[in-house]
Write an enzyme that holds these catalytic residues in place. Structure first.
Site, short mmCIF file in Angstrom:
data_model
loop_
_atom_site.label_atom_id
_atom_site.label_comp_id
_atom_site.label_asym_id
_atom_site.label_seq_id
_atom_site.Cartn_x
_atom_site.Cartn_y
_atom_site.Cartn_z
N PHE A 127 -10.32 -34.89 -9.17
CA PHE A 127 -10.60 -34.25 -10.46
C PHE A 127 -10.23 -32.78 -10.36
O PHE A 127 -10.71 -32.07 -9.46
CB PHE A 127 -12.07 -34.39 -10.86
CG PHE A 127 -12.34 -33.78 -12.22
CD1 PHE A 127 -11.98 -34.46 -13.38
CD2 PHE A 127 -12.89 -32.51 -12.33
CE1 PHE A 127 -12.20 -33.88 -14.63
CE2 PHE A 127 -13.10 -31.93 -13.58
CZ PHE A 127 -12.75 -32.62 -14.73
N ASP A 214 -8.61 -27.67 -3.67
CA ASP A 214 -9.48 -27.47 -4.82
C ASP A 214 -10.92 -27.44 -4.31
O ASP A 214 -11.52 -28.49 -4.03
CB ASP A 214 -9.28 -28.61 -5.83
CG ASP A 214 -10.17 -28.46 -7.07
OD1 ASP A 214 -11.13 -27.67 -7.01
OD2 ASP A 214 -9.89 -29.14 -8.08
N LYS A 243 -17.15 -23.12 -10.02
CA LYS A 243 -18.55 -23.52 -10.23
C LYS A 243 -19.62 -22.56 -9.67
O LYS A 243 -20.26 -21.86 -10.42
CB LYS A 243 -18.76 -24.92 -9.70
CG LYS A 243 -18.04 -25.97 -10.56
CD LYS A 243 -18.53 -27.37 -10.33
CE LYS A 243 -18.10 -28.32 -11.41
NZ LYS A 243 -16.75 -28.87 -11.26
#
Ligand SMILES: *Cc1c(COP(=O)(O)O)cnc(C)c1O
Length: 396
Positions: A127, A214, A243
């Site tokens: 993702f 990532d 995040k």
């Protein structure tokens, strides 16, 4: 009818205040937060140091522009470089934007090498975000369906399969980079094998590819080290963050090393909000708190304690397929879809999440104490057991 566009399946609860790993809803009911706004609230809710730093900054300035010098941005880049061993940082506002920057960097790198149609190797069940390029890089048909034509230039291989990457290297001269998550968050909390990153590094070196990670979810202490790659003794060329970085304030970063660190020039890439005073103050303070409170170590120790306790509590529970993770990124895989557990937990005052349909995901604030972890396991384990007794097993 709500005037908010209907893009989320929302639970019927709204929170009003928080403290550490605790949240209170508008009715005054208290919840133990094992989700942290999906791995965002790294230092917990309303951390006094973060609140004070943000209040102070808001009273002075929120935003100027990247047209001018921004001292907090310089300081934050220094701090990220020192913590990661990387060389330079581009600031943006989200994980998808950080990955967009990485993908652009890879293409730029390719063109500089004379590759006219550069491609990036990406993984199944990955993702990377919801923008056109990042959803094209994402290994989920659900994320892509309805948004074709996709952005081209991605070659997909199975997760944790070095031979598949080797085969691409042998057959595809357009590849210039690999983009990988070391623990796939949305993909079901799958942890890569011990030799995987080293193997990727070797393939990248042998072929002149950029190794891009990532770490939007795994970065900033989540796995028990500041960055997940630091578990493996291998340096990447590009790392993306978001995040946890701002402790809840939107901030993302694409960090680079070596040749990749100096490719972009004025005009190559940019962001109006990226790295503004408010965002950089949030990130600098978050990183300071993580260091001064030794939160990477806490995430490693308490995360391990949660995993061990769950394994003990759920041993010999039919229907529990696997309990895995790294630090405070933990997955409990069941043998059937378990999305309903989110509501059961909510009613009981516990915030959890289910990903990949049958994996309970725990990504609590890094400040969670051992006692709070015991409370989490004490509530969750019986909930899983009674769910498995009631819910029909999957047909498969
Ligand atoms: C959440 C996430 C993203 C997307 O971040 P946004 O801030 O929602 O754009 C990208 N990659 C990974 C690994 C993520 O977990």
């Amino acid at each position: 009818m709500s005037h908010v566009m209907n893009t989320y399946g929302r639970l019927a609860v709204a929170f009003e205040r928080g403290e550490g790993v605790w949240l209170w809803d508008t009715q005054g009911k208290r919840y133990l937060d094992a989700l942290a706004g999906v791995a965002v609230n790294a230092v917990g809710h309303s951390h006094p140091k973060l609140v004070a730093a943000l209040r102070d900054q808001v009273g002075k300035l929120i935003h100027t522009s990247n047209i001018y010098q921004i001292t907090a941005q310089e300081k934050l880049a220094d701090r990220i470089a020192a913590a990661s061993g990387m060389d330079s940082v581009f600031f943006c506002n989200s994980g998808a934007e950080a990955n967009e920057a990485a993908i652009k960097l890879a293409r730029y790198y390719g063109h500089k090498k004379g590759v006219e149609t550069p491609a990036v190797v990406v993984l199944e069940k990955s993702f990377h975000g919801r923008t056109m390029a990042t959803l094209s890089a994402t290994g989920s048909r659900k994320v892509q369906a309805g948004f074709e034509p996709l952005v081209t230039g991605f070659v997909r291989v199975p997760f944790n399969d070095l031979e598949a990457v080797q085969r691409v290297a042998a057959s595809n001269r357009n590849v210039v980079a690999v983009l990988a998550e070391l623990v796939q968050g949305e993909g079901g909390v799958s942890v890569c094998g011990d030799g995987y990153l080293k193997g990727l590094r070797e393939i990248c070196d042998a072929n002149g590819w950029l190794l891009m990670l990532d770490e939007v979810q795994t970065g900033i202490g989540r796995t028990g080290r500041m960055f997940a790659f630091q578990h493996y003794g291998v340096m990447p060329d590009v790392v993306t963050l978001a995040k946890g970085l701002g402790g809840g304030v939107p901030v993302g970063a694409c960090i680079a090393r070596g040749e990749a660190a100096t490719l972009f020039k004025p005009g190559s890439h940019g962001s109006t909000f990226g790295g503004n005073l408010l965002a950089c103050t949030a990130a600098l303070t978050t990183l300071e708190i993580i260091d001064s409170e030794d939160l990477c170590r806490n995430a490693a120790e308490v995360g391990q304690h949660i995993q061990t306790s769950l394994k003990r509590a759920l041993a010999e529970t039919p229907g529990v397929r696997d309990i895995r993770g790294k630090g405070m990124m933990i997955g409990v895989e069941l043998d059937r879809p378990c999305g309903d557990l989110v509501k059961t937990a909510l009613e009981a005052g516990l915030l959890i999440n289910v990903t990949a349909e049958n994996v309970i995901r725990l990504v609590p604030p890094l400040v969670m104490s051992r006692a709070e972890a015991d409370q989490l396991v004490g509530q969750l384990a019986p909930m899983i057991r009674s769910f498995l007794l009631k819910a029909a097993p999957a047909a498969a």
